[in-house]
Scaffold this motif. Sequence first.
Motif, PDB file in Angstrom:
ATOM      1  N   GLY A   1       6.892  10.268  -1.489  1.00 43.44           N
ATOM      2  CA  GLY A   1       5.685   9.588  -1.930  1.00 43.44           C
ATOM      3  C   GLY A   1       5.537   8.166  -1.423  1.00 43.44           C
ATOM      4  O   GLY A   1       4.723   7.409  -1.939  1.00 43.44           O
ATOM      5  N   PHE A   2       6.299   7.821  -0.375  1.00 43.91           N
ATOM      6  CA  PHE A   2       6.250   6.458   0.148  1.00 43.91           C
ATOM      7  C   PHE A   2       5.591   6.445   1.518  1.00 43.91           C
ATOM      8  O   PHE A   2       5.884   7.286   2.374  1.00 43.91           O
ATOM      9  CB  PHE A   2       7.651   5.870   0.236  1.00 43.91           C
ATOM     10  CG  PHE A   2       7.672   4.386   0.413  1.00 43.91           C
ATOM     11  CD1 PHE A   2       7.494   3.542  -0.673  1.00 43.91           C
ATOM     12  CD2 PHE A   2       7.849   3.825   1.672  1.00 43.91           C
ATOM     13  CE1 PHE A   2       7.499   2.160  -0.516  1.00 43.91           C
ATOM     14  CE2 PHE A   2       7.853   2.452   1.834  1.00 43.91           C
ATOM     15  CZ  PHE A   2       7.680   1.612   0.739  1.00 43.91           C
TER      16      PHE A   2
ATOM     17  N   LEU B   1      -5.344   2.519   4.554  1.00 42.73           N
ATOM     18  CA  LEU B   1      -5.488   3.943   4.236  1.00 42.73           C
ATOM     19  C   LEU B   1      -4.255   4.778   4.589  1.00 42.73           C
ATOM     20  O   LEU B   1      -3.799   5.593   3.766  1.00 42.73           O
ATOM     21  CB  LEU B   1      -6.724   4.511   4.943  1.00 42.73           C
ATOM     22  CG  LEU B   1      -8.070   3.938   4.486  1.00 42.73           C
ATOM     23  CD1 LEU B   1      -9.218   4.606   5.222  1.00 42.73           C
ATOM     24  CD2 LEU B   1      -8.238   4.103   2.981  1.00 42.73           C
ATOM     25  N   LEU B   2      -3.721   4.618   5.791  1.00 44.38           N
ATOM     26  CA  LEU B   2      -2.562   5.433   6.172  1.00 44.38           C
ATOM     27  C   LEU B   2      -1.326   5.140   5.311  1.00 44.38           C
ATOM     28  O   LEU B   2      -0.682   6.079   4.824  1.00 44.38           O
ATOM     29  CB  LEU B   2      -2.249   5.233   7.661  1.00 44.38           C
ATOM     30  CG  LEU B   2      -3.183   5.968   8.630  1.00 44.38           C
ATOM     31  CD1 LEU B   2      -2.836   5.632  10.077  1.00 44.38           C
ATOM     32  CD2 LEU B   2      -3.117   7.477   8.416  1.00 44.38           C
ATOM     33  N   PRO B   3      -0.946   3.876   5.085  1.00 40.88           N
ATOM     34  CA  PRO B   3       0.190   3.643   4.186  1.00 40.88           C
ATOM     35  C   PRO B   3      -0.053   4.149   2.765  1.00 40.88           C
ATOM     36  O   PRO B   3       0.885   4.540   2.071  1.00 40.88           O
ATOM     37  CB  PRO B   3       0.335   2.112   4.201  1.00 40.88           C
ATOM     38  CG  PRO B   3      -0.263   1.689   5.491  1.00 40.88           C
ATOM     39  CD  PRO B   3      -1.398   2.633   5.724  1.00 40.88           C
ATOM     40  N   LEU B   4      -1.310   4.164   2.355  1.00 40.86           N
ATOM     41  CA  LEU B   4      -1.634   4.571   0.990  1.00 40.86           C
ATOM     42  C   LEU B   4      -1.642   6.085   0.814  1.00 40.86           C
ATOM     43  O   LEU B   4      -1.183   6.608  -0.209  1.00 40.86           O
ATOM     44  CB  LEU B   4      -2.994   3.991   0.594  1.00 40.86           C
ATOM     45  CG  LEU B   4      -3.429   4.140  -0.865  1.00 40.86           C
ATOM     46  CD1 LEU B   4      -2.424   3.472  -1.802  1.00 40.86           C
ATOM     47  CD2 LEU B   4      -4.822   3.560  -1.067  1.00 40.86           C
ATOM     48  N   PHE B   5      -2.124   6.813   1.820  1.00 37.43           N
ATOM     49  CA  PHE B   5      -2.332   8.257   1.650  1.00 37.43           C
ATOM     50  C   PHE B   5      -1.408   9.133   2.508  1.00 37.43           C
ATOM     51  O   PHE B   5      -1.128  10.269   2.126  1.00 37.43           O
ATOM     52  CB  PHE B   5      -3.790   8.622   1.954  1.00 37.43           C
ATOM     53  CG  PHE B   5      -4.761   8.041   0.969  1.00 37.43           C
ATOM     54  CD1 PHE B   5      -4.855   8.557  -0.318  1.00 37.43           C
ATOM     55  CD2 PHE B   5      -5.572   6.972   1.309  1.00 37.43           C
ATOM     56  CE1 PHE B   5      -5.750   8.028  -1.242  1.00 37.43           C
ATOM     57  CE2 PHE B   5      -6.467   6.433   0.401  1.00 37.43           C
ATOM     58  CZ  PHE B   5      -6.549   6.962  -0.885  1.00 37.43           C
ATOM     59  N   ALA B   6      -0.957   8.632   3.678  1.00 42.00           N
ATOM     60  CA  ALA B   6      -0.055   9.429   4.520  1.00 42.00           C
ATOM     61  C   ALA B   6       1.381   9.122   4.114  1.00 42.00           C
ATOM     62  O   ALA B   6       2.058   8.298   4.724  1.00 42.00           O
ATOM     63  CB  ALA B   6      -0.293   9.113   5.995  1.00 42.00           C
TER      64      ALA B   6
ATOM     65  N   MET C   1       0.827  -1.206   0.000  1.00 41.98           N
ATOM     66  CA  MET C   1       0.000   0.000   0.000  1.00 41.98           C
ATOM     67  C   MET C   1       0.864   1.260   0.000  1.00 41.98           C
ATOM     68  O   MET C   1       0.561   2.243  -0.683  1.00 41.98           O
ATOM     69  CB  MET C   1      -0.908   0.012   1.233  1.00 41.98           C
ATOM     70  CG  MET C   1      -1.966  -1.078   1.271  1.00 41.98           C
ATOM     71  SD  MET C   1      -3.195  -0.912  -0.034  1.00 41.98           S
ATOM     72  CE  MET C   1      -2.790  -2.326  -1.045  1.00 41.98           C
ATOM     73  N   GLY C   2       1.967   1.209   0.752  1.00 44.68           N
ATOM     74  CA  GLY C   2       2.836   2.384   0.858  1.00 44.68           C
ATOM     75  C   GLY C   2       3.598   2.701  -0.412  1.00 44.68           C
ATOM     76  O   GLY C   2       4.043   3.841  -0.600  1.00 44.68           O
ATOM     77  N   GLY C   3       3.761   1.708  -1.295  1.00 49.28           N
ATOM     78  CA  GLY C   3       4.543   1.935  -2.506  1.00 49.28           C
ATOM     79  C   GLY C   3       3.741   2.112  -3.771  1.00 49.28           C
ATOM     80  O   GLY C   3       4.310   2.438  -4.827  1.00 49.28           O
ATOM     81  N   ILE C   4       2.412   1.930  -3.703  1.00 53.48           N
ATOM     82  CA  ILE C   4       1.586   2.015  -4.908  1.00 53.48           C
ATOM     83  C   ILE C   4       1.659   3.397  -5.549  1.00 53.48           C
ATOM     84  O   ILE C   4       1.879   3.533  -6.756  1.00 53.48           O
ATOM     85  CB  ILE C   4       0.128   1.635  -4.581  1.00 53.48           C
ATOM     86  CG1 ILE C   4       0.007   0.135  -4.358  1.00 53.48           C
ATOM     87  CG2 ILE C   4      -0.802   2.073  -5.718  1.00 53.48           C
ATOM     88  CD1 ILE C   4      -1.396  -0.326  -4.019  1.00 53.48           C
ATOM     89  N   ARG C   5       1.480   4.448  -4.742  1.00 51.91           N
ATOM     90  CA  ARG C   5       1.448   5.803  -5.312  1.00 51.91           C
ATOM     91  C   ARG C   5       2.786   6.162  -5.949  1.00 51.91           C
ATOM     92  O   ARG C   5       2.832   6.741  -7.042  1.00 51.91           O
ATOM     93  CB  ARG C   5       1.090   6.822  -4.223  1.00 51.91           C
ATOM     94  CG  ARG C   5      -0.335   6.690  -3.717  1.00 51.91           C
ATOM     95  CD  ARG C   5      -0.676   7.739  -2.699  1.00 51.91           C
ATOM     96  NE  ARG C   5      -0.539   9.087  -3.241  1.00 51.91           N
ATOM     97  CZ  ARG C   5      -0.778  10.191  -2.543  1.00 51.91           C
ATOM     98  NH1 ARG C   5      -1.147  10.105  -1.270  1.00 51.91           N
ATOM     99  NH2 ARG C   5      -0.654  11.378  -3.090  1.00 51.91           N
TER     100      ARG C   5
END
Length: 305
Positions: free
Chosen positions: A147-148, A137-142, A62-66
Amino acid sequence: MEFVRKWVQALFFLITNGYWNFPVTKGIYQGPLKVICSPGLNCYSCPAATSYCPLGALQQLMGGIRLALENGQMYVGFYVIGAMGAIGSFVGRMVCGWACPFGLFQELLHKIPSPKFGIWRPLRFIKYALLLFMIVLLPLFAVDAFGFGQTWFCKYVCPAGTLEAGLPMLILQPDLRASLGMLFLNKLVILIFFVSWSIVASRPFCRTACPLGAFYALFSKTKLVKLRLDTDRCTNCEACHPVCPMGVHFNESPDDMECISCLACSKACKFNAISLEIGGIPLSNQAPYRPQKGSTGTIATRIEG
């Protein structure tokens, strides 16, 4: 069956923590087995761990998708979700009762003689909130300036990580003690809290705060391996209530999302109303029972032939 379950739990503990050379290397195993997804909660950074934690890997994903998408990398690896989904669709939360090292740890703590208490049932929703916010949500957006996203649950909450990785690494590498701060102290307090709670209540972390259990619980109605209630046999004697380590009333909710299929209720049922099934096919072939009303109350008699 409880004897068998304990041996299976011990076997999974040894399989997922089979690197016993760590007292020599004083580090974390990084061999080829580390690409395997552990079914239960087992910290990646545990010196003996030979597999990775599904929760940690999911947060990393989740943290690396964006960052990946912003750099034009349109292919995002979903191996961890596929592995967790395959496990969940097959056995669901049976993993918690048979293959999770931290679940075994809580069960052993609960055997310590002490007053025993129940757990307020609405607390079970906390783990779903942790799954949604701290795992997704937090790994994805925060995200940070690059951007990680962070592994929020692992970093700030997970007591299994503190027990299996934090404390052992402090013993193996004493120099790390100089860098300890409030973050480690907070996680140590969380660990002590759940250890203490596990002595007086059954599996409190599993029931209230484990996001992995929450994920597997989503498959409670669709999993292939599950417990089955034979309503023709069941007399509603409630013998299954006090023996359940998760506080499930199986005769009232056979598809309860908290059920870990430990078979304690099946053993307690005197009328063989609870059995294990795979894909809708019971593993036992028993003659049916017909409840009858007698002078001493409701009894069950076997219909032969």
